[in-house]
Motif scaffolding. Structure first.
Motif, PDB file in Angstrom:
ATOM      1  N   ASN A   1       5.700  14.360  -7.180  1.00 37.87           N
ATOM      2  CA  ASN A   1       5.708  15.640  -7.891  1.00 37.87           C
ATOM      3  C   ASN A   1       5.544  16.813  -6.933  1.00 37.87           C
ATOM      4  O   ASN A   1       6.149  17.876  -7.117  1.00 37.87           O
ATOM      5  CB  ASN A   1       4.608  15.669  -8.952  1.00 37.87           C
ATOM      6  CG  ASN A   1       3.229  15.337  -8.404  1.00 37.87           C
ATOM      7  OD1 ASN A   1       3.076  14.479  -7.545  1.00 37.87           O
ATOM      8  ND2 ASN A   1       2.214  16.015  -8.912  1.00 37.87           N
TER       9      ASN A   1
ATOM     10  N   ARG B   1       8.834  17.439  -5.118  1.00 38.92           N
ATOM     11  CA  ARG B   1       9.782  18.148  -5.992  1.00 38.92           C
ATOM     12  C   ARG B   1       9.478  19.644  -5.980  1.00 38.92           C
ATOM     13  O   ARG B   1      10.388  20.480  -5.973  1.00 38.92           O
ATOM     14  CB  ARG B   1       9.709  17.583  -7.409  1.00 38.92           C
ATOM     15  CG  ARG B   1      10.348  16.198  -7.520  1.00 38.92           C
ATOM     16  CD  ARG B   1      10.146  15.573  -8.885  1.00 38.92           C
ATOM     17  NE  ARG B   1      10.798  14.249  -8.937  1.00 38.92           N
ATOM     18  CZ  ARG B   1      10.330  13.216  -9.610  1.00 38.92           C
ATOM     19  NH1 ARG B   1       9.203  13.327 -10.293  1.00 38.92           N
ATOM     20  NH2 ARG B   1      10.975  12.066  -9.602  1.00 38.92           N
ATOM     21  N   ALA B   2       8.190  19.983  -5.977  1.00 43.13           N
ATOM     22  CA  ALA B   2       7.811  21.394  -5.906  1.00 43.13           C
ATOM     23  C   ALA B   2       8.178  21.990  -4.552  1.00 43.13           C
ATOM     24  O   ALA B   2       8.702  23.107  -4.469  1.00 43.13           O
ATOM     25  CB  ALA B   2       6.305  21.540  -6.165  1.00 43.13           C
TER      26      ALA B   2
ATOM     27  N   CYS C   1      -1.278  18.534  -5.045  1.00 40.07           N
ATOM     28  CA  CYS C   1       0.053  18.359  -5.638  1.00 40.07           C
ATOM     29  C   CYS C   1       0.214  19.223  -6.880  1.00 40.07           C
ATOM     30  O   CYS C   1       1.249  19.883  -7.082  1.00 40.07           O
ATOM     31  CB  CYS C   1       0.275  16.888  -5.997  1.00 40.07           C
ATOM     32  SG  CYS C   1       0.188  15.746  -4.607  1.00 40.07           S
ATOM     33  N   THR C   2      -0.816  19.241  -7.715  1.00 38.90           N
ATOM     34  CA  THR C   2      -0.755  20.035  -8.941  1.00 38.90           C
ATOM     35  C   THR C   2      -0.765  21.524  -8.625  1.00 38.90           C
ATOM     36  O   THR C   2      -0.143  22.317  -9.343  1.00 38.90           O
ATOM     37  CB  THR C   2      -1.936  19.672  -9.858  1.00 38.90           C
ATOM     38  OG1 THR C   2      -2.026  18.253  -9.977  1.00 38.90           O
ATOM     39  CG2 THR C   2      -1.754  20.257 -11.241  1.00 38.90           C
TER      40      THR C   2
ATOM     41  N   GLU D   1       2.727  22.481  -7.950  1.00 37.31           N
ATOM     42  CA  GLU D   1       3.421  22.609  -9.231  1.00 37.31           C
ATOM     43  C   GLU D   1       3.143  23.980  -9.853  1.00 37.31           C
ATOM     44  O   GLU D   1       4.059  24.659 -10.333  1.00 37.31           O
ATOM     45  CB  GLU D   1       2.948  21.537 -10.221  1.00 37.31           C
ATOM     46  CG  GLU D   1       3.291  20.113  -9.877  1.00 37.31           C
ATOM     47  CD  GLU D   1       2.671  19.151 -10.879  1.00 37.31           C
ATOM     48  OE1 GLU D   1       2.658  17.951 -10.597  1.00 37.31           O
ATOM     49  OE2 GLU D   1       2.197  19.601 -11.955  1.00 37.31           O
TER      50      GLU D   1
ATOM     51  N   ARG E   1       0.794  24.895 -18.271  1.00 34.03           N
ATOM     52  CA  ARG E   1      -0.108  24.254 -17.318  1.00 34.03           C
ATOM     53  C   ARG E   1      -1.418  23.770 -17.932  1.00 34.03           C
ATOM     54  O   ARG E   1      -2.164  23.030 -17.294  1.00 34.03           O
ATOM     55  CB  ARG E   1      -0.427  25.224 -16.175  1.00 34.03           C
ATOM     56  CG  ARG E   1       0.775  25.687 -15.408  1.00 34.03           C
ATOM     57  CD  ARG E   1       1.650  24.536 -14.938  1.00 34.03           C
ATOM     58  NE  ARG E   1       0.982  23.713 -13.946  1.00 34.03           N
ATOM     59  CZ  ARG E   1       1.407  22.524 -13.550  1.00 34.03           C
ATOM     60  NH1 ARG E   1       2.481  21.987 -14.094  1.00 34.03           N
ATOM     61  NH2 ARG E   1       0.750  21.861 -12.619  1.00 34.03           N
TER      62      ARG E   1
ATOM     63  N   ARG F   1      -1.348  19.823 -18.712  1.00 37.47           N
ATOM     64  CA  ARG F   1      -1.153  19.113 -17.445  1.00 37.47           C
ATOM     65  C   ARG F   1      -2.435  19.159 -16.616  1.00 37.47           C
ATOM     66  O   ARG F   1      -2.861  18.139 -16.049  1.00 37.47           O
ATOM     67  CB  ARG F   1       0.000  19.756 -16.671  1.00 37.47           C
ATOM     68  CG  ARG F   1       0.216  19.247 -15.255  1.00 37.47           C
ATOM     69  CD  ARG F   1       0.704  17.824 -15.211  1.00 37.47           C
ATOM     70  NE  ARG F   1       1.075  17.433 -13.856  1.00 37.47           N
ATOM     71  CZ  ARG F   1       1.322  16.176 -13.491  1.00 37.47           C
ATOM     72  NH1 ARG F   1       1.244  15.187 -14.361  1.00 37.47           N
ATOM     73  NH2 ARG F   1       1.670  15.905 -12.239  1.00 37.47           N
TER      74      ARG F   1
ATOM     75  N   TYR G   1       6.422  13.265 -12.382  1.00 32.74           N
ATOM     76  CA  TYR G   1       6.451  14.554 -13.092  1.00 32.74           C
ATOM     77  C   TYR G   1       7.315  15.515 -12.313  1.00 32.74           C
ATOM     78  O   TYR G   1       7.312  15.516 -11.073  1.00 32.74           O
ATOM     79  CB  TYR G   1       5.017  15.092 -13.219  1.00 32.74           C
ATOM     80  CG  TYR G   1       4.893  16.396 -13.939  1.00 32.74           C
ATOM     81  CD1 TYR G   1       4.711  16.440 -15.314  1.00 32.74           C
ATOM     82  CD2 TYR G   1       4.927  17.605 -13.233  1.00 32.74           C
ATOM     83  CE1 TYR G   1       4.582  17.655 -15.981  1.00 32.74           C
ATOM     84  CE2 TYR G   1       4.807  18.817 -13.894  1.00 32.74           C
ATOM     85  CZ  TYR G   1       4.623  18.841 -15.266  1.00 32.74           C
ATOM     86  OH  TYR G   1       4.489  20.041 -15.925  1.00 32.74           O
ATOM     87  N   ASP G   2       8.045  16.341 -13.007  1.00 29.64           N
ATOM     88  CA  ASP G   2       8.908  17.324 -12.360  1.00 29.64           C
ATOM     89  C   ASP G   2       8.599  18.712 -12.922  1.00 29.64           C
ATOM     90  O   ASP G   2       8.790  18.956 -14.115  1.00 29.64           O
ATOM     91  CB  ASP G   2      10.376  16.967 -12.600  1.00 29.64           C
ATOM     92  CG  ASP G   2      11.332  17.799 -11.737  1.00 29.64           C
ATOM     93  OD1 ASP G   2      10.879  18.791 -11.117  1.00 29.64           O
ATOM     94  OD2 ASP G   2      12.527  17.472 -11.688  1.00 29.64           O
ATOM     95  N   CYS G   3       8.102  19.596 -12.054  1.00 27.84           N
ATOM     96  CA  CYS G   3       7.771  20.947 -12.496  1.00 27.84           C
ATOM     97  C   CYS G   3       9.006  21.817 -12.668  1.00 27.84           C
ATOM     98  O   CYS G   3       8.918  22.945 -13.169  1.00 27.84           O
ATOM     99  CB  CYS G   3       6.794  21.605 -11.515  1.00 27.84           C
ATOM    100  SG  CYS G   3       7.462  21.832  -9.851  1.00 27.84           S
TER     101      CYS G   3
END
Length: 431
Positions: free
Chosen positions: A58, A61-62, A320-321, A324, A379, A382, A426-428
């Motif tokens: 994830n 991806r961000a 990581c979050t 995102e 958010r 999540r 997960y994909d933001c």
């Protein structure tokens, strides 16, 4: 590096408090959308503490959305697997391939150096975006704008304020978010260098049980990151204070490991660590239930990163979050910019004018408020989910209770492994 703000009553459209991962991610995302921002960092220079962190699917991806993913891939090993060992017996509790496909595609995880990523993010920003030695000490309202009082006695008028200022966030306090709670656990971490090469497989080695969780992971062919979390905290010294000096923490970790079935490779890594490269800190988290009803945004103010969702590190999802958050927030604000607020210098695009926080043009202000409200809505769940899952996994993994240990080692290892891969799946989204 840029100095702190010296002039009185300066004004900026979008001010981001904190030049950590979340703050720089928001700034870079806004820059990619053509929106200018200013980042205030309390430290006199870029922070280098923290060493490294797991960067899961994830997060990549961000980072790809921000345009720096390949920079990180080129400098850090891709980790191929995870081996979980029972600290009480030394037996393998679970092995898993970290390159399997999730619902959204193949998984990817690397141990990324924090300072390398911070530098990569900042290098993509226009010069002067980050202003160091600029610590916010209090916040006032003035006609809808936020007046930021800095430690050097200067002030800054912000039309939009984004708090990415960590677990002790001044902005989160202003919003009224619940104070982070003590988990009753402590973490120490460090890194070891093997100039001739360490020879470790590109895998995460982790030990659980006996009241602690320990791990070893390579980030390059010569560098290894290690971590150790435990509960309860070590006994206080003769003066009634807990000694968290690097030397004391190093010795404490070695003593705990030698009393369990922890492999010699982990002991060697801890012994190799320089004392200046060992950090220790209590683990805190914000109640996930409080976030479900909290004011993540209020008017033209919001929070992201640890200022929003401080969590225990048991799923390695805090950083990581935060990345995102940066992409989602920049996308929400950027959508509003396309309708007329914010601009990069030299672009033929209307500025976030004084009307946005004044009484003259409520439409512009409502665009900002709506953008931050959309971000908060996306958010909230999540963030609560990551905090709750991390806390639960940490409790089960570290427990030395006989029943919990038996259930964990014999029945729950598969569930814990699936949870570890579920959160990164997960994909933001894109900017």
């Amino acid at each position: 590096m840029a100095a702190g703000i010296q002039q009185q009553n300066a004004a900026e459209d979008i001010v981001i408090a904190g030049a950590g991962l979340a703050g720089l991610a928001v700034a870079l995302g806004l820059h990619r959308k053509g929106v200018r921002s200013v980042v205030l960092e309390s430290s006199p220079e870029r922070r280098t503490s923290g060493f490294a962190f797991f960067t899961w699917t994830n997060a990549f991806r961000a980072l790809d959305a921000l345009g720096v993913g390949d920079k990180m891939r080129g400098r850090h090993l891709q980790l191929q697997g995870l081996r979980v060992m029972a600290s009480s017996t030394g037996e393998i509790a679970r092995e898993m391939d970290l390159r399997v496909n999730g619902k959204l595609g193949p998984h990817e995880v690397r141990c990324v150096q924090r300072n390398v990523l911070l530098q990569a993010l900042e290098e993509e920003l226009p010069p002067g975006t980050v202003r160091y030695s600029s610590k916010i000490v209090s916040i006032d309202d003035q006609d809808g704008a936020k007046i930021l009082h800095l430690a050097d006695d200067s002030t800054l008028r912000a039309k939009v304020l984004i708090g990415c200022d960590g677990i002790n966030s001044v902005v989160a306090k202003w919003l009224g978010l619940a104070k982070p709670s003590e988990s009753g656990r402590t973490a120490t971490r460090g890194y070891a260098r093997y100039p001739e090469g360490h020879g470790f497989e590109p895998k995460i080695l982790q030990f659980v049980g006996e009241g602690f969780r320990a791990g070893l992971v390579p980030w390059s062919d010569t560098d290894v990151y290690w971590f150790f979390t435990w509960s309860p905290a070590p006994s206080p010294d003769a003066n009634g204070k807990e000694d968290r000096s690097a030397a004391a923490m190093n010795q404490f970790v070695l003593t705990k490991m030698r009393g369990a079935k922890v492999g010699p490779e982990v002991l060697e890594a801890v012994e190799r660590s320089e004392m200046s490269d060992v950090l220790a800190a209590p683990l805190r988290f914000r109640s996930p239930l409080s976030l479900l009803f909290a004011s993540i945004s209020k008017g033209n103010v919001c929070v992201a990163g640890d200022a929003l969702h401080p969590t225990t590190p048991d799923l390695a999802q805090g950083a990581c979050t935060a990345l995102e958050d940066g992409v989602v927030l920049a996308r929400c604000l950027g959508a509003g910019a396309e309708r007329g607020f914010g601009h990069e210098e030299g672009e033929d695009r209307p500025c976030l004018g004084d009307a946005i926080v004044g009484a003259g043009d409520g439409e512009e202000r409502e665009r900002v408020v709506a953008a931050l409200r959309r971000y908060a809505g996306m958010r909230r769940w999540r963030s609560a989910q990551v905090i709750a899952a991390s806390y639960a996994v940490g409790f089960v993994q570290e427990s030395d209770h006989t029943v919990v240990s038996f259930v964990r080692d014999k029945l729950l290892s598969g569930v814990l492994a699936k949870t570890l891969l579920m959160m990164p799946d997960y994909d933001c989204g894109k900017l």
